[in-house]
Design an enzyme around this catalytic site. Structure first.
Site, PDB file in Angstrom:
ATOM      1  N   ASP A  28       0.912  -1.041  -0.104  1.00  0.00           N
ATOM      2  CA  ASP A  28       0.130   0.056  -0.020  1.00  0.00           C
ATOM      3  C   ASP A  28       0.943   1.161  -0.041  1.00  0.00           C
ATOM      4  OD1 ASP A  28      -2.204   1.706   0.448  1.00  0.00           O
ATOM      5  OD2 ASP A  28      -1.599   1.872   2.570  1.00  0.00           O
ATOM      6  N   ASP A  30      -0.040   5.331   0.995  1.00  0.00           N
ATOM      7  CA  ASP A  30      -0.433   6.046   2.213  1.00  0.00           C
ATOM      8  C   ASP A  30      -0.429   5.454   3.460  1.00  0.00           C
ATOM      9  OD1 ASP A  30      -1.047   8.850   0.781  1.00  0.00           O
ATOM     10  OD2 ASP A  30      -2.444   7.458  -0.298  1.00  0.00           O
TER      11      ASP A  30
END
Length: 233
Positions: A28, A30
């Protein structure tokens, strides 16, 4: 926001993750590779205020999901969901002040073979590239963004697509995530999951292993090019 750091948990599943060899690492973005909380919350706060929302209650609900899914899920009357999502995207691209990498992430990514890792983010591609650049991270050789899937996290589509791009089974991948929606997506893809807690303000209850940052971590490559995480003593 107050940041909560914790040492990696040496649970049974955690031990297996550090002992296991993987064909691919899927990240991922953020909260996992970079911290964009301040910038994102500035933009979303202004939008939420215009919509008459309780900003304090709303902000924790918008992390880890596609913007369009967040807006659609609110069920606000009389708004053009796609137009509002584009407005949010423009604001976030323009505001990358304070976007920084998670400690150790740059060196960790640079140690990986380029054919063995990808980013899977709920952000649109233009925003993802802007934040990656602002944080000083290497641009990923492969990136799956909001435009690449019809359904966002917790649906596993993004992670399954990333594994196909790496030409490896998703079950042979380790997913790095920071929020529940992403963890569920990794689980549904059949991958192992590592939870990154660098931006957490409260302890996250999870049976998956956790790391506070990438500091002290590197990667060992075997003869087949498979990867194992190595931590400094």
């Amino acid at each position: 926001m107050t940041t909560f750091f914790e040492e990696p948990k040496l649970t049974t599943s955690g031990t297996k993750v550090f002992d296991k060899r993987y064909a691919g690492f899927l990240f991922d973005m953020d909260g996992t590779l970079l911290n964009s909380i301040a910038a994102a919350e500035r933009v979303w706060s202004r939008w939420a205020e215009r919509q008459g929302l309780d900003v304090e209650a709303f902000l924790p609900t918008m992390h880890g999901k596609r913007g369009i899914d967040t807006i659609r899920g609110l069920g606000l009357p009389g708004i053009d969901v796609e137009a509002e999502a584009l407005e949010i995207e423009r604001g976030e691209i323009e505001d990358v002040e304070g976007v920084v990498s998670i400690p150790g992430a740059v060196d960790f990514l640079n140690a990986l073979p380029s054919s063995r890792w990808a980013i899977v983010t709920s952000a649109p591609v233009a925003l993802a590239r802007a934040r990656i650049e602002a944080a000083g991270l290497p641009q990923p050789p492969r990136i799956i963004t909001a435009e690449d899937v019809k359904i966002g996290k917790p649906d596993p589509a993004g992670y399954l697509l990333a594994a196909r791009h790496l030409d490896v089974p998703s079950s042979r991948c380790l997913v790095f995530e920071d929020v529940t929606a992403g963890v569920k997506a990794g689980e549904a893809a059949g991958a192992d999951v590592m939870v990154v807690t660098a931006t957490h303000s409260h302890r996250m209850e999870t049976f998956h292993p956790t790391i506070a940052s990438y500091e002290g971590m590197t990667v060992h490559l075997d003869g087949a090019g498979e990867m194992r995480i190595v931590r400094e003593a």
